[in-house]
Design a protein around this motif. Sequence first.
Motif, PDB file in Angstrom:
ATOM      1  N   GLY A 186      -5.884   6.139  -1.260  1.00 43.25           N
ATOM      2  CA  GLY A 186      -4.625   5.941  -0.566  1.00 43.25           C
ATOM      3  C   GLY A 186      -4.773   5.001   0.620  1.00 43.25           C
ATOM      4  O   GLY A 186      -5.834   4.902   1.225  1.00 43.25           O
ATOM      5  N   GLY A 187      -3.701   4.280   0.930  1.00 45.49           N
ATOM      6  CA  GLY A 187      -3.686   3.415   2.100  1.00 45.49           C
ATOM      7  C   GLY A 187      -4.366   2.071   1.917  1.00 45.49           C
ATOM      8  O   GLY A 187      -4.518   1.325   2.886  1.00 45.49           O
ATOM      9  N   LYS A 202       0.855  -1.190   0.000  1.00 47.63           N
ATOM     10  CA  LYS A 202       0.000   0.000   0.000  1.00 47.63           C
ATOM     11  C   LYS A 202       0.884   1.231   0.000  1.00 47.63           C
ATOM     12  O   LYS A 202       2.053   1.180   0.407  1.00 47.63           O
ATOM     13  CB  LYS A 202      -0.961   0.013   1.182  1.00 47.63           C
ATOM     14  CG  LYS A 202      -0.335   0.018   2.548  1.00 47.63           C
ATOM     15  CD  LYS A 202      -1.415  -0.036   3.604  1.00 47.63           C
ATOM     16  CE  LYS A 202      -0.794  -0.226   4.982  1.00 47.63           C
ATOM     17  NZ  LYS A 202      -1.820  -0.283   6.017  1.00 47.63           N
ATOM     18  N   VAL A 203       0.323   2.313  -0.500  1.00 47.28           N
ATOM     19  CA  VAL A 203       0.996   3.607  -0.487  1.00 47.28           C
ATOM     20  C   VAL A 203       0.025   4.619   0.106  1.00 47.28           C
ATOM     21  O   VAL A 203      -1.188   4.400   0.120  1.00 47.28           O
ATOM     22  CB  VAL A 203       1.463   4.041  -1.898  1.00 47.28           C
ATOM     23  CG1 VAL A 203       2.508   3.086  -2.436  1.00 47.28           C
ATOM     24  CG2 VAL A 203       0.299   4.153  -2.857  1.00 47.28           C
ATOM     25  N   ASP A 204       0.553   5.722   0.595  1.00 52.70           N
ATOM     26  CA  ASP A 204      -0.292   6.712   1.270  1.00 52.70           C
ATOM     27  C   ASP A 204      -1.249   7.433   0.323  1.00 52.70           C
ATOM     28  O   ASP A 204      -2.375   7.738   0.676  1.00 52.70           O
ATOM     29  CB  ASP A 204       0.566   7.738   2.001  1.00 52.70           C
ATOM     30  CG  ASP A 204       1.318   7.131   3.181  1.00 52.70           C
ATOM     31  OD1 ASP A 204       0.847   6.102   3.721  1.00 52.70           O
ATOM     32  OD2 ASP A 204       2.377   7.666   3.549  1.00 52.70           O
ATOM     33  N   GLY A 205      -0.778   7.731  -0.895  1.00 51.63           N
ATOM     34  CA  GLY A 205      -1.575   8.537  -1.817  1.00 51.63           C
ATOM     35  C   GLY A 205      -2.484   7.711  -2.709  1.00 51.63           C
ATOM     36  O   GLY A 205      -2.360   6.488  -2.815  1.00 51.63           O
ATOM     37  N   GLU A 206      -3.406   8.438  -3.366  1.00 48.47           N
ATOM     38  CA  GLU A 206      -4.290   7.782  -4.325  1.00 48.47           C
ATOM     39  C   GLU A 206      -3.476   7.249  -5.497  1.00 48.47           C
ATOM     40  O   GLU A 206      -2.402   7.746  -5.805  1.00 48.47           O
ATOM     41  CB  GLU A 206      -5.345   8.768  -4.863  1.00 48.47           C
ATOM     42  CG  GLU A 206      -6.334   9.214  -3.812  1.00 48.47           C
ATOM     43  CD  GLU A 206      -6.022  10.605  -3.287  1.00 48.47           C
ATOM     44  OE1 GLU A 206      -4.853  11.034  -3.366  1.00 48.47           O
ATOM     45  OE2 GLU A 206      -6.938  11.261  -2.800  1.00 48.47           O
TER      46      GLU A 206
END
Length: 113
Positions: A91-92, A52-56
């Motif tokens: 995100g996330g 997963k990554v923080d941003g969209e």
Amino acid sequence: MALPHAAPAQPVDVAPLGAALTSTQSSALFKSPGLEVMRLVLPAGKVFPPHKVDGEITLHCLEGELELSVLTDGAEQRQRLRAGQLCYLEGGVTHAVTGISDASALVTIVLGR
């Protein structure tokens, strides 16, 4: 050694790779403080593991076929993406991508606001 990225206003070719697909690796196209764009190349059967990554994120299948696996609220959803189809993730969100057939995709990630 840092990967070369496109400069502002520099055109980048994201056309399908065709015959070159099997000999091309994934690569970062450009990165700015707020956005990163990559070409993801996945041969048939290869999995980009759950992460997963923080941003969209957007995942735009350029050629071939991909399976996007998304884990939300403990349940897994799977979506098939064919050439020309685009999918958006908040995100996330934990997700993985599998090459159903040899495929490439344009991935965008929002890094900050």
